[in-house]
Design a protein around this motif. Structure first.
Motif, PDB file in Angstrom:
ATOM      1  N   ASN A  27       0.743  -1.074  -0.255  1.00  0.00           N
ATOM      2  CA  ASN A  27      -0.057  -0.092   0.072  1.00  0.00           C
ATOM      3  C   ASN A  27       0.718   1.189  -0.091  1.00  0.00           C
ATOM      4  OD1 ASN A  27      -2.364  -1.372   0.084  1.00  0.00           O
ATOM      5  ND2 ASN A  27      -2.255  -1.719   2.304  1.00  0.00           N
ATOM      6  N   LYS A  28       2.030   1.249   0.572  1.00  0.00           N
ATOM      7  CA  LYS A  28       2.703   2.454   0.693  1.00  0.00           C
ATOM      8  C   LYS A  28       4.329   2.044   0.731  1.00  0.00           C
ATOM      9  CE  LYS A  28       2.342   3.137   5.730  1.00  0.00           C
ATOM     10  NZ  LYS A  28       1.732   1.862   6.103  1.00  0.00           N
ATOM     11  N   PRO A  29       5.180   2.795   0.274  1.00  0.00           N
ATOM     12  CA  PRO A  29       6.700   2.474   0.647  1.00  0.00           C
ATOM     13  C   PRO A  29       6.990   2.430   1.844  1.00  0.00           C
ATOM     14  CG  PRO A  29       6.536   4.636  -0.573  1.00  0.00           C
ATOM     15  CD  PRO A  29       4.904   4.081  -0.329  1.00  0.00           C
ATOM     16  N   GLU A  30       7.925   1.771   2.459  1.00  0.00           N
ATOM     17  CA  GLU A  30       8.521   1.652   3.823  1.00  0.00           C
ATOM     18  C   GLU A  30       9.965   1.771   3.824  1.00  0.00           C
ATOM     19  OE1 GLU A  30       5.681  -0.179   6.957  1.00  0.00           O
ATOM     20  OE2 GLU A  30       5.018  -1.178   4.958  1.00  0.00           O
ATOM     21  N   ILE A  31      10.635   2.117   5.099  1.00  0.00           N
ATOM     22  CA  ILE A  31      11.809   1.921   5.204  1.00  0.00           C
ATOM     23  C   ILE A  31      12.051   1.111   6.435  1.00  0.00           C
ATOM     24  CG2 ILE A  31      14.097   3.138   5.782  1.00  0.00           C
ATOM     25  CD1 ILE A  31      13.135   5.507   4.032  1.00  0.00           C
ATOM     26  N   PHE A  32      12.628   0.172   6.379  1.00  0.00           N
ATOM     27  CA  PHE A  32      13.003  -1.020   7.688  1.00  0.00           C
ATOM     28  C   PHE A  32      14.523  -0.843   8.113  1.00  0.00           C
ATOM     29  CE2 PHE A  32       9.104  -2.560   5.653  1.00  0.00           C
ATOM     30  CZ  PHE A  32       8.378  -2.706   6.900  1.00  0.00           C
ATOM     31  N   THR A  33      14.603  -0.416   9.403  1.00  0.00           N
ATOM     32  CA  THR A  33      15.969  -0.450  10.174  1.00  0.00           C
ATOM     33  C   THR A  33      16.421  -1.444  10.861  1.00  0.00           C
ATOM     34  OG1 THR A  33      15.986   2.017   9.957  1.00  0.00           O
ATOM     35  CG2 THR A  33      17.651   1.259  11.270  1.00  0.00           C
ATOM     36  N   ASP A  34      17.702  -1.828  10.396  1.00  0.00           N
ATOM     37  CA  ASP A  34      18.089  -3.237  11.321  1.00  0.00           C
ATOM     38  C   ASP A  34      18.645  -2.989  12.594  1.00  0.00           C
ATOM     39  OD1 ASP A  34      20.839  -2.595  10.960  1.00  0.00           O
ATOM     40  OD2 ASP A  34      21.108  -3.774   9.046  1.00  0.00           O
ATOM     41  N   ALA A  35      19.143  -3.895  13.280  1.00  0.00           N
ATOM     42  CA  ALA A  35      19.846  -3.415  14.822  1.00  0.00           C
ATOM     43  C   ALA A  35      21.036  -2.497  14.621  1.00  0.00           C
ATOM     44  CB  ALA A  35      20.110  -4.768  15.467  1.00  0.00           C
ATOM     45  N   SER A  36      21.699  -2.342  13.524  1.00  0.00           N
ATOM     46  CA  SER A  36      22.851  -1.812  13.428  1.00  0.00           C
ATOM     47  C   SER A  36      22.595  -0.472  13.063  1.00  0.00           C
ATOM     48  CB  SER A  36      23.836  -2.597  12.706  1.00  0.00           C
ATOM     49  OG  SER A  36      23.613  -2.568  11.583  1.00  0.00           O
ATOM     50  N   GLY A  37      21.356  -0.019  12.432  1.00  0.00           N
ATOM     51  CA  GLY A  37      20.959   1.318  12.149  1.00  0.00           C
ATOM     52  C   GLY A  37      20.999   1.097  10.552  1.00  0.00           C
ATOM     53  N   LYS A  38      21.149  -0.005   9.990  1.00  0.00           N
ATOM     54  CA  LYS A  38      21.098   0.266   8.270  1.00  0.00           C
ATOM     55  C   LYS A  38      19.759   0.160   7.960  1.00  0.00           C
ATOM     56  CE  LYS A  38      22.795  -2.195   4.368  1.00  0.00           C
ATOM     57  NZ  LYS A  38      23.659  -3.446   3.739  1.00  0.00           N
ATOM     58  N   ALA A  39      19.410   1.155   7.070  1.00  0.00           N
ATOM     59  CA  ALA A  39      18.113   1.327   6.559  1.00  0.00           C
ATOM     60  C   ALA A  39      17.872   0.501   5.046  1.00  0.00           C
ATOM     61  CB  ALA A  39      17.726   2.605   6.486  1.00  0.00           C
ATOM     62  N   THR A  40      16.973  -0.099   5.121  1.00  0.00           N
ATOM     63  CA  THR A  40      16.377  -0.885   3.792  1.00  0.00           C
ATOM     64  C   THR A  40      15.130  -0.135   3.107  1.00  0.00           C
ATOM     65  OG1 THR A  40      17.577  -2.925   4.418  1.00  0.00           O
ATOM     66  CG2 THR A  40      16.130  -2.955   2.696  1.00  0.00           C
ATOM     67  N   ASP A  41      15.081   0.120   1.956  1.00  0.00           N
ATOM     68  CA  ASP A  41      13.817   0.612   1.500  1.00  0.00           C
ATOM     69  C   ASP A  41      12.996  -0.641   0.794  1.00  0.00           C
ATOM     70  OD1 ASP A  41      14.317   3.584   1.718  1.00  0.00           O
ATOM     71  OD2 ASP A  41      15.752   3.362   0.104  1.00  0.00           O
ATOM     72  N   VAL A  42      11.716  -0.584   1.231  1.00  0.00           N
ATOM     73  CA  VAL A  42      10.740  -1.582   0.732  1.00  0.00           C
ATOM     74  C   VAL A  42       9.805  -0.517  -0.116  1.00  0.00           C
ATOM     75  CG1 VAL A  42       9.433  -3.408   1.261  1.00  0.00           C
ATOM     76  CG2 VAL A  42      11.314  -3.142   2.852  1.00  0.00           C
ATOM     77  N   PRO A  43       9.607  -0.518  -1.513  1.00  0.00           N
ATOM     78  CA  PRO A  43       8.948   0.403  -2.206  1.00  0.00           C
ATOM     79  C   PRO A  43       7.683  -0.335  -2.610  1.00  0.00           C
ATOM     80  CG  PRO A  43      10.393  -1.030  -3.647  1.00  0.00           C
ATOM     81  CD  PRO A  43      10.798  -1.235  -2.255  1.00  0.00           C
ATOM     82  N   THR A  44       6.584   0.577  -2.900  1.00  0.00           N
ATOM     83  CA  THR A  44       5.120   0.253  -3.307  1.00  0.00           C
ATOM     84  C   THR A  44       5.530  -0.742  -4.601  1.00  0.00           C
ATOM     85  OG1 THR A  44       4.193   1.841  -2.412  1.00  0.00           O
ATOM     86  CG2 THR A  44       2.819   0.721  -3.973  1.00  0.00           C
ATOM     87  N   MET A  45       4.863  -1.805  -4.744  1.00  0.00           N
ATOM     88  CA  MET A  45       5.074  -2.622  -6.116  1.00  0.00           C
ATOM     89  C   MET A  45       3.560  -2.914  -6.568  1.00  0.00           C
ATOM     90  SD  MET A  45       7.987  -4.972  -4.960  1.00  0.00           S
ATOM     91  CE  MET A  45       8.322  -5.768  -6.750  1.00  0.00           C
ATOM     92  N   ASN A  46       3.570  -3.298  -7.988  1.00  0.00           N
ATOM     93  CA  ASN A  46       2.389  -3.853  -8.399  1.00  0.00           C
ATOM     94  C   ASN A  46       1.674  -4.922  -7.788  1.00  0.00           C
ATOM     95  OD1 ASN A  46       0.403  -4.757 -10.198  1.00  0.00           O
ATOM     96  ND2 ASN A  46       1.631  -5.083 -12.187  1.00  0.00           N
ATOM     97  N   ASN A  47       0.365  -4.791  -7.419  1.00  0.00           N
ATOM     98  CA  ASN A  47      -0.257  -5.706  -6.544  1.00  0.00           C
ATOM     99  C   ASN A  47      -0.894  -6.938  -7.212  1.00  0.00           C
ATOM    100  OD1 ASN A  47       0.598  -4.646  -4.010  1.00  0.00           O
ATOM    101  ND2 ASN A  47      -0.880  -2.913  -3.979  1.00  0.00           N
ATOM    102  N   GLU A  48      -0.988  -6.632  -8.795  1.00  0.00           N
ATOM    103  CA  GLU A  48      -1.665  -7.742  -9.150  1.00  0.00           C
ATOM    104  C   GLU A  48      -1.162  -9.431  -8.851  1.00  0.00           C
ATOM    105  OE1 GLU A  48      -2.501  -9.327 -13.830  1.00  0.00           O
ATOM    106  OE2 GLU A  48      -1.210  -7.614 -13.547  1.00  0.00           O
ATOM    107  N   GLY A  49      -2.020  -9.977  -8.271  1.00  0.00           N
ATOM    108  CA  GLY A  49      -1.897 -11.413  -7.904  1.00  0.00           C
ATOM    109  C   GLY A  49      -1.490 -11.396  -6.657  1.00  0.00           C
ATOM    110  N   ILE A  50      -1.242 -10.427  -5.849  1.00  0.00           N
ATOM    111  CA  ILE A  50      -0.768 -10.385  -4.365  1.00  0.00           C
ATOM    112  C   ILE A  50      -1.818 -10.627  -3.409  1.00  0.00           C
ATOM    113  CG2 ILE A  50       0.923  -9.364  -3.010  1.00  0.00           C
ATOM    114  CD1 ILE A  50       1.996 -10.153  -5.865  1.00  0.00           C
ATOM    115  N   THR A  51      -1.960 -11.499  -2.588  1.00  0.00           N
ATOM    116  CA  THR A  51      -3.131 -11.948  -2.030  1.00  0.00           C
ATOM    117  C   THR A  51      -2.673 -12.297  -0.619  1.00  0.00           C
ATOM    118  OG1 THR A  51      -3.106 -14.465  -2.717  1.00  0.00           O
ATOM    119  CG2 THR A  51      -4.222 -12.832  -4.040  1.00  0.00           C
ATOM    120  N   GLY A  52      -1.375 -12.396  -0.115  1.00  0.00           N
ATOM    121  CA  GLY A  52      -1.254 -12.962   1.341  1.00  0.00           C
ATOM    122  C   GLY A  52      -1.994 -12.266   2.510  1.00  0.00           C
ATOM    123  N   MET A  53      -2.140 -12.974   3.661  1.00  0.00           N
ATOM    124  CA  MET A  53      -2.885 -12.415   4.831  1.00  0.00           C
ATOM    125  C   MET A  53      -2.496 -13.212   6.058  1.00  0.00           C
ATOM    126  SD  MET A  53      -4.637 -10.267   6.231  1.00  0.00           S
ATOM    127  CE  MET A  53      -5.393  -9.364   4.824  1.00  0.00           C
TER     128      MET A  53
END
Length: 359
Positions: free
Chosen positions: A222-248
């Motif tokens: 639904n929206k881009p997010e940034i996740f930071t690990d224990a050492s402070g390193k940030a990883t971008d997780v962008p919004t992507m095409n949701n076609e066929g994406i059905t997890g819950m």
């Protein structure tokens, strides 16, 4: 006694021969067929050159225990449903179109932790160049490989090491593989021992039993997010095409979706579809595990992890464990992973399976 056994054997053969003659030879053919060794339904095939053990169920590939030198820990990869559909992300080993390419340390099914005497085992991968703050897990030996009709069993020994080659923890793990009809099951039973001194596994959100799922089993992005690990390193997780994406996600406490993250429960399932196949993947905690019931480090972008030790980080400071092992002390972590195919398990199937297993 030996002569009596031979006499019994010869008498049985004579009796069978007479019956075969009376029935036109049908039983003779049956006897010939029965004399041939039956192939085990669940085959474990060791390949020392490729550093892996393949698991085959009813003639179909299920998963491989992989321990090449290029990985910072052994993994089960890929993992398939009974129909042969991969539930694990392909990248970085076998990338597929449309997959995410974040978190290169998320591969298949693994077991490690983000703070072991101050070293980060969780985030280590080939992408890390300075290894001084990271630990890695080295495969030491395959102790037993057993195929069978009901289950296949693999026993291995591993060492949790720092970048200087010093062993912090030894791990002895048993994998039990089962499969019948549209269901596949993995039990992973790991015993960690501190052989050389006290080992502290300080509360950390990066742990412990992890699975990185195929793109189709992620939550819709639904929206881009940034996740930071224990050492402070940030990883971008962008919004992507949701076609066929059905997890819950669904937890044993009735919590769903992204709200599962940072909660405790006996089990969590992740349900969705890949193509026309309904798939649910469940991870089950065990009552004797340290930190039971586990916290869930379950993210909508495909990270599905049980973390019993990261309590302070996952509870926003409400709980704290700071688990440690004295020299010579051991702790056992036992989990079951169930892959359901062609069925919707939101109706309580996972809970029934959990109760049966946990008792």
């Amino acid at each position: 006694m030996c002569n009596q056994n031979k006499l019994f054997k010869y008498s049985a053969v004579i009796a069978l021969s007479a019956l075969s003659f009376a029935c036109g030879g049908a039983e003779e053919k049956a006897e010939e067929s029965d004399s041939e060794p039956m192939e085990d339904r669940i085959q474990l095939v060791q390949d020392e050159a490729a550093k892996k053990v393949d698991v085959i169920i009813d003639g179909k590939f299920f998963t491989s225990y992989m321990y090449p030198d290029s990985l910072e820990k052994p993994v089960l990869y890929p993992i398939n449903t009974a129909n042969g559909t991969a539930i694990t992300r392909g990248w970085p080993i076998t990338p597929r179109p449309g997959e995410r390419v974040d978190h290169p340390h998320h591969l298949g099914l693994w077991f490690n932790y983000g703070d072991v005497n101050g070293l980060d085992f969780w985030n280590n991968s080939a992408a890390i160049t300075d290894k001084t703050k990271y630990g890695h897990i080295v495969h030491k030996s395959i102790n037993s490989v057993k195929s069978g009709n009901e289950e296949g069993v693999l026993e291995v020994s591993l060492d949790w090491m720092n970048d200087q080659g010093e062993v912090l923890l030894t791990e002895n793990t048993t994998f039990i593989f089962r499969g019948k009809d549209d269901q596949r099951t993995i039990d992973r039973i790991a015993t960690l021992t501190a052989p050389n001194g006290e080992v502290k596994l300080t509360d950390n959100k990066e742990g412990m039993l992890g699975l990185r799922t195929a793109r189709q089993l992620e939550h819709p992005s639904n929206k881009p997010e940034i996740f930071t690990d224990a050492s402070g390193k940030a990883t971008d997780v962008p919004t992507m095409n949701n076609e066929g994406i059905t997890g819950m996600y669904l937890s044993s406490e009735g919590i769903t979706g992204d709200d599962v993250w940072g909660t405790r429960g006996d089990w969590v399932s992740l349900s969705g579809k890949i193509g026309d196949e309904n798939i649910s993947v469940a991870i089950l905690d065990f009552p004797s595990n340290p930190g039971y019931p586990t916290y869930w480090h379950a993210r909508g972008y495909g990270l599905f992890a049980a973390n019993p030790l990261g309590q302070k980080a996952l509870s926003d400071g409400k709980d704290e464990l700071n688990f440690k092992l004295a020299q010579g002390e051991s702790a056992t972590f036992k989990y079951r992973i169930i892959i359901y195919s062609n069925e919707n398990v939101m109706d309580g199937q996972v809970n029934r399976d959990y109760i049966e297993w946990a008792k």
